[in-house]
Design a protein around this motif. Structure first.
Motif, PDB file in Angstrom:
ATOM      1  N   ASP A   1       7.094   9.683  10.750  1.00  0.00           N
ATOM      2  CA  ASP A   1       8.125   9.633   9.755  1.00  0.00           C
ATOM      3  C   ASP A   1       7.684   9.310   8.447  1.00  0.00           C
ATOM      4  OD1 ASP A   1      10.036  11.064  11.214  1.00  0.00           O
ATOM      5  OD2 ASP A   1      11.140   9.845  11.695  1.00  0.00           O
ATOM      6  N   ILE A   2       6.511   8.046   8.384  1.00  0.00           N
ATOM      7  CA  ILE A   2       6.825   7.418   7.399  1.00  0.00           C
ATOM      8  C   ILE A   2       4.661   7.691   7.166  1.00  0.00           C
ATOM      9  CG2 ILE A   2       5.699   4.943   6.463  1.00  0.00           C
ATOM     10  CD1 ILE A   2       8.798   5.733   7.214  1.00  0.00           C
TER      11      ILE A   2
ATOM     12  N   ILE B   1       0.964  -1.197  -0.013  1.00  0.00           N
ATOM     13  CA  ILE B   1      -0.227  -0.062  -0.069  1.00  0.00           C
ATOM     14  C   ILE B   1       0.958   1.312   0.190  1.00  0.00           C
ATOM     15  CG2 ILE B   1      -1.697   1.101   1.908  1.00  0.00           C
ATOM     16  CD1 ILE B   1      -2.096  -1.347   2.019  1.00  0.00           C
ATOM     17  N   THR B   2       1.671   1.314   0.773  1.00  0.00           N
ATOM     18  CA  THR B   2       2.579   2.360   1.134  1.00  0.00           C
ATOM     19  C   THR B   2       3.805   2.440   0.155  1.00  0.00           C
ATOM     20  OG1 THR B   2       3.976   1.115   2.668  1.00  0.00           O
ATOM     21  CG2 THR B   2       1.850   2.172   3.000  1.00  0.00           C
ATOM     22  N   GLY B   3       4.228   1.313  -0.259  1.00  0.00           N
ATOM     23  CA  GLY B   3       5.584   1.456  -1.417  1.00  0.00           C
ATOM     24  C   GLY B   3       6.617   1.590   0.488  1.00  0.00           C
ATOM     25  N   TYR B   4       6.739   1.176   1.371  1.00  0.00           N
ATOM     26  CA  TYR B   4       7.521   1.523   1.612  1.00  0.00           C
ATOM     27  C   TYR B   4       8.146  -0.567   1.992  1.00  0.00           C
ATOM     28  CZ  TYR B   4       7.850   6.466   2.523  1.00  0.00           C
ATOM     29  OH  TYR B   4       7.646   7.861   2.069  1.00  0.00           O
TER      30      TYR B   4
ATOM     31  N   ASP C   1       6.079   6.973  -3.297  1.00  0.00           N
ATOM     32  CA  ASP C   1       6.845   7.015  -4.973  1.00  0.00           C
ATOM     33  C   ASP C   1       6.410   8.298  -4.478  1.00  0.00           C
ATOM     34  OD1 ASP C   1       4.506   7.121  -4.440  1.00  0.00           O
ATOM     35  OD2 ASP C   1       4.064   5.163  -6.393  1.00  0.00           O
ATOM     36  N   GLY C   2       5.082   9.300  -3.631  1.00  0.00           N
ATOM     37  CA  GLY C   2       5.002  10.628  -3.788  1.00  0.00           C
ATOM     38  C   GLY C   2       3.740  10.783  -4.188  1.00  0.00           C
TER      39      GLY C   2
END
Length: 594
Positions: free
Chosen positions: A247-248, A232-235, A281-282
């Motif tokens: 921070d996330i 979902i977040t790409g992290y 990815d922004g």
């Protein structure tokens, strides 16, 4: 790790430690002048034994790393120890240095490593080796051994019978201990296996959950981050571990501050909230969170568990449904109003035309008559737009060469009165662009409305770029201009009817475009450019087929036959405004654009 492997490693290390201690004691006693020490002790056999034990330790360790026959290795090592102790006892036969207790150590170690029958076997072997050594001295097969055989006051502690009894007694007890250890090892191994399976099962559950799961400690730092959270977040987990939650995910909610949450858990403590977060990815995501405390066995809070889902598409769908409802309601209203206005408007226009033909009018009166007729025509066109929006005609799907259709439409726009000499229109398309099945007239309406909007947004000239790109089973049409862009309020509700910022516009153009694209099963999105250039960008995605499967096959077959007879269009098409021409009257009727 196999517990037997660990015990064999400990045996190798312990053997080296014991032989080092024996060697140190022997050297100390040999050099001591005290009366209790035996000055006749020769430490040389212990030196040789230390060397041999060191070499054997290297061999045992290598064997352990290369083979999994741990039980066999245990028997070999313990039998080697029995031989080593017997040899050392023989070599120091006339010394007061007590070595028989080493047999007891071997039996004890056997009980820790071998099963019950193996422990008994090693104990009997130790007893036989010791008794055999004594008998060999008694019958004269071996010379010396007075310190072992003779039983006087000085060597009372070396009474052979006591050692034999001790070895046998320890063998029986060691067998019992070995059996208990074996059961404990089996139970421990089963428990460890069940625990590993349960842990793997729990991990599979966590990883299979489609919702993102994050656990944090009391300071708000991330401890775990499951696969769905990564998607979902790409992290990635290795990136976010030990980082603070903000921070996330940013500042989530004013009511959710891990440092300010109560340290005493409450049974009914459960919170839900939504927040806008930024992906790796922004992209901006709308996430829905559910938070609950993470407690230990003693009911002490150790952190928090947050589950979240990506609501971005759901919110878009909800907005889409609300928009469709509003459009449907406005469409019904527009149809009713159009019918109520069109009939009296036609009667009024006819009456004006009759009066104009029968009366003698001066110039001012004639001018007023022309204004009335012109405005009635404008109202009639507006009503036609209402009816197009409220009662769109059914699709007439045919094979469409999208590049040729768009090129013809842009050519008409280029030669219209709205286009200036400093307007540049370009069309880019790959040479192998597939044909699509769609309603060609309605697609012309879509391209005309969007391109005309772009031209009107560039009153002082600019560039309109139309790019075609094939996707998996879709075609993407991207229109980019260098105009003033969309106003902010239009971006929030771009396809609602009667939403126009241009003077004289009805605000139905984009609504009609949206309806046509939706009827074709496509999607449309608009936004202002973010590449440092002013202007707007509109992306229309159309499926390659529209209509029933049988109709699609027939149309595509006809399309292939036509494409074989007709050369394809050029990949890039540019229009210049040097030669201006009037657009045919049949093509000038279009919806007013927002």
């Amino acid at each position: 790790m196999n517990p037997l492997y660990t015990r064999l490693i400990n045996l190798i290390v312990s053997r080296l430690v014991v032989i080092s201690i024996l060697l140190s004691l022997a050297v100390a006693m040999a050099r001591s002048e005290n009366s209790w020490a035996n000055a006749d002790i020769n430490p040389q056999p212990l030196v040789w034994l230390a060397v041999v034990v060191g070499l054997l330790s290297v061999f045992y360790f290598t064997w352990l790393r290369m083979s999994t026959l741990y039980l066999v290795q245990g028997y070999v090592q313990l039998l080697g120890d029995v031989i080593a102790v017997t040899w050392l006892t023989y070599q120091m036969r006339d010394s007061a240095f007590p070595l028989a207790p080493l047999y007891l150590v071997i039996v004890f170690v056997a009980a820790m490593i071998l099963p019950r029958i193996g422990t008994i076997a090693i104990g009997i072997t130790c007893a036989l080796a010791y008794v055999g050594l004594i008998m060999a001295f008694k019958v004269g097969l071996l010379v010396g051994g007075y310190a072992i055989v003779e039983q006087n006051e000085r060597y009372l502690q070396n009474n052979p019978l006591l050692y034999v009894v001790a070895i046998l007694a320890l063998t029986v007890l060691g067998g019992q201990l070995a059996e208990r250890l074996r059961r404990s090892d089996a139970e421990l191994e089963a428990a460890a296996r069940d625990l590993a399976q349960l842990r793997a099962f729990n991990e599979r559950i966590v990883e299979s959950v489609k919702s993102g799961l994050v656990t944090i400690d009391l300071s708000g730092r991330i401890v775990t981050f499951n696969r769905a959270a990564e998607e979902i977040t790409g992290y990635r987990m290795k990136v976010v571990r030990n980082k603070h939650l903000r921070d996330i995910f940013g500042e989530l909610d004013c009511n959710f501050e891990p440092e300010r949450l109560p340290v005493t858990p409450q049974k009914d403590e459960f919170r839900r909230f939504e927040a806008d977060c930024q992906a790796a990815d922004g992209r901006t995501l709308r996430l829905g969170f559910a938070m609950s405390p993470l407690t230990s066995e003693s009911d002490d809070i150790t952190g928090y568990v947050l589950s979240f889902q990506d609501l971005t598409e759901i919110i878009k769908l909800e907005e889409e449904i609300r928009r469709q409802d509003r459009l449907a309601a406005l469409g019904k209203m527009a149809a009713g109003i159009a019918h109520e206005i069109r009939n009296p408007l036609a009667a009024m226009r006819g009456s004006i035309q009759m009066l104009q033909s029968e009366l003698r009018l001066d110039d001012e009166q004639a001018r007023l008559m022309r204004i009335i007729l012109r405005e009635s025509d404008r109202l009639n066109r507006t009503i036609e737009d209402f009816l197009k929006y409220a009662r769109p005609r059914s699709l007439q799907p045919v094979a469409v060469n999208l590049e040729r259709l768009i090129g013809d439409t842009l050519s008409l726009l280029q030669h219209s009165s709205e286009t200036r000499t400093d307007h540049e229109i370009t069309l880019q398309s790959p040479p192998d662009l597939p044909a699509i099945v769609a309603d060609s007239d309605q697609l012309k309406q879509v391209i005309w409305n969007l391109a005309r909007n772009a031209i009107q947004a560039m009153p002082h000239g600019g560039k309109l770029s139309v790019t075609l790109r094939p996707l998996a089973d879709q075609i993407e049409i991207r229109l980019t201009d260098t105009g003033t862009g969309f106003p902010k309020d239009n971006l929030e509700r771009p396809f609602e009817p009667f939403n126009s910022n241009r003077e004289g516009g009805t605000g139905l153009g984009m609504a009609i475009v949206y309806q046509i694209v939706s009827d074709h099963g496509g999607r449309i999105s608009i936004h202002n450019r973010t590449d440092g250039t002013t202007g707007a960008e509109v992306i229309v995605t159309l499926p390659q087929t529209t209509g029933s499967p049988l109709l699609q096959n027939d149309i595509l077959a006809d399309s292939r036959r036509q494409l074989k007879r007709t050369p394809s269009g050029v990949p890039a098409l540019s229009f210049s405004s040097s030669a201006m021409a009037s657009k045919p009257a049949s093509d000038t009727k279009s919806s007013e654009q927002s």
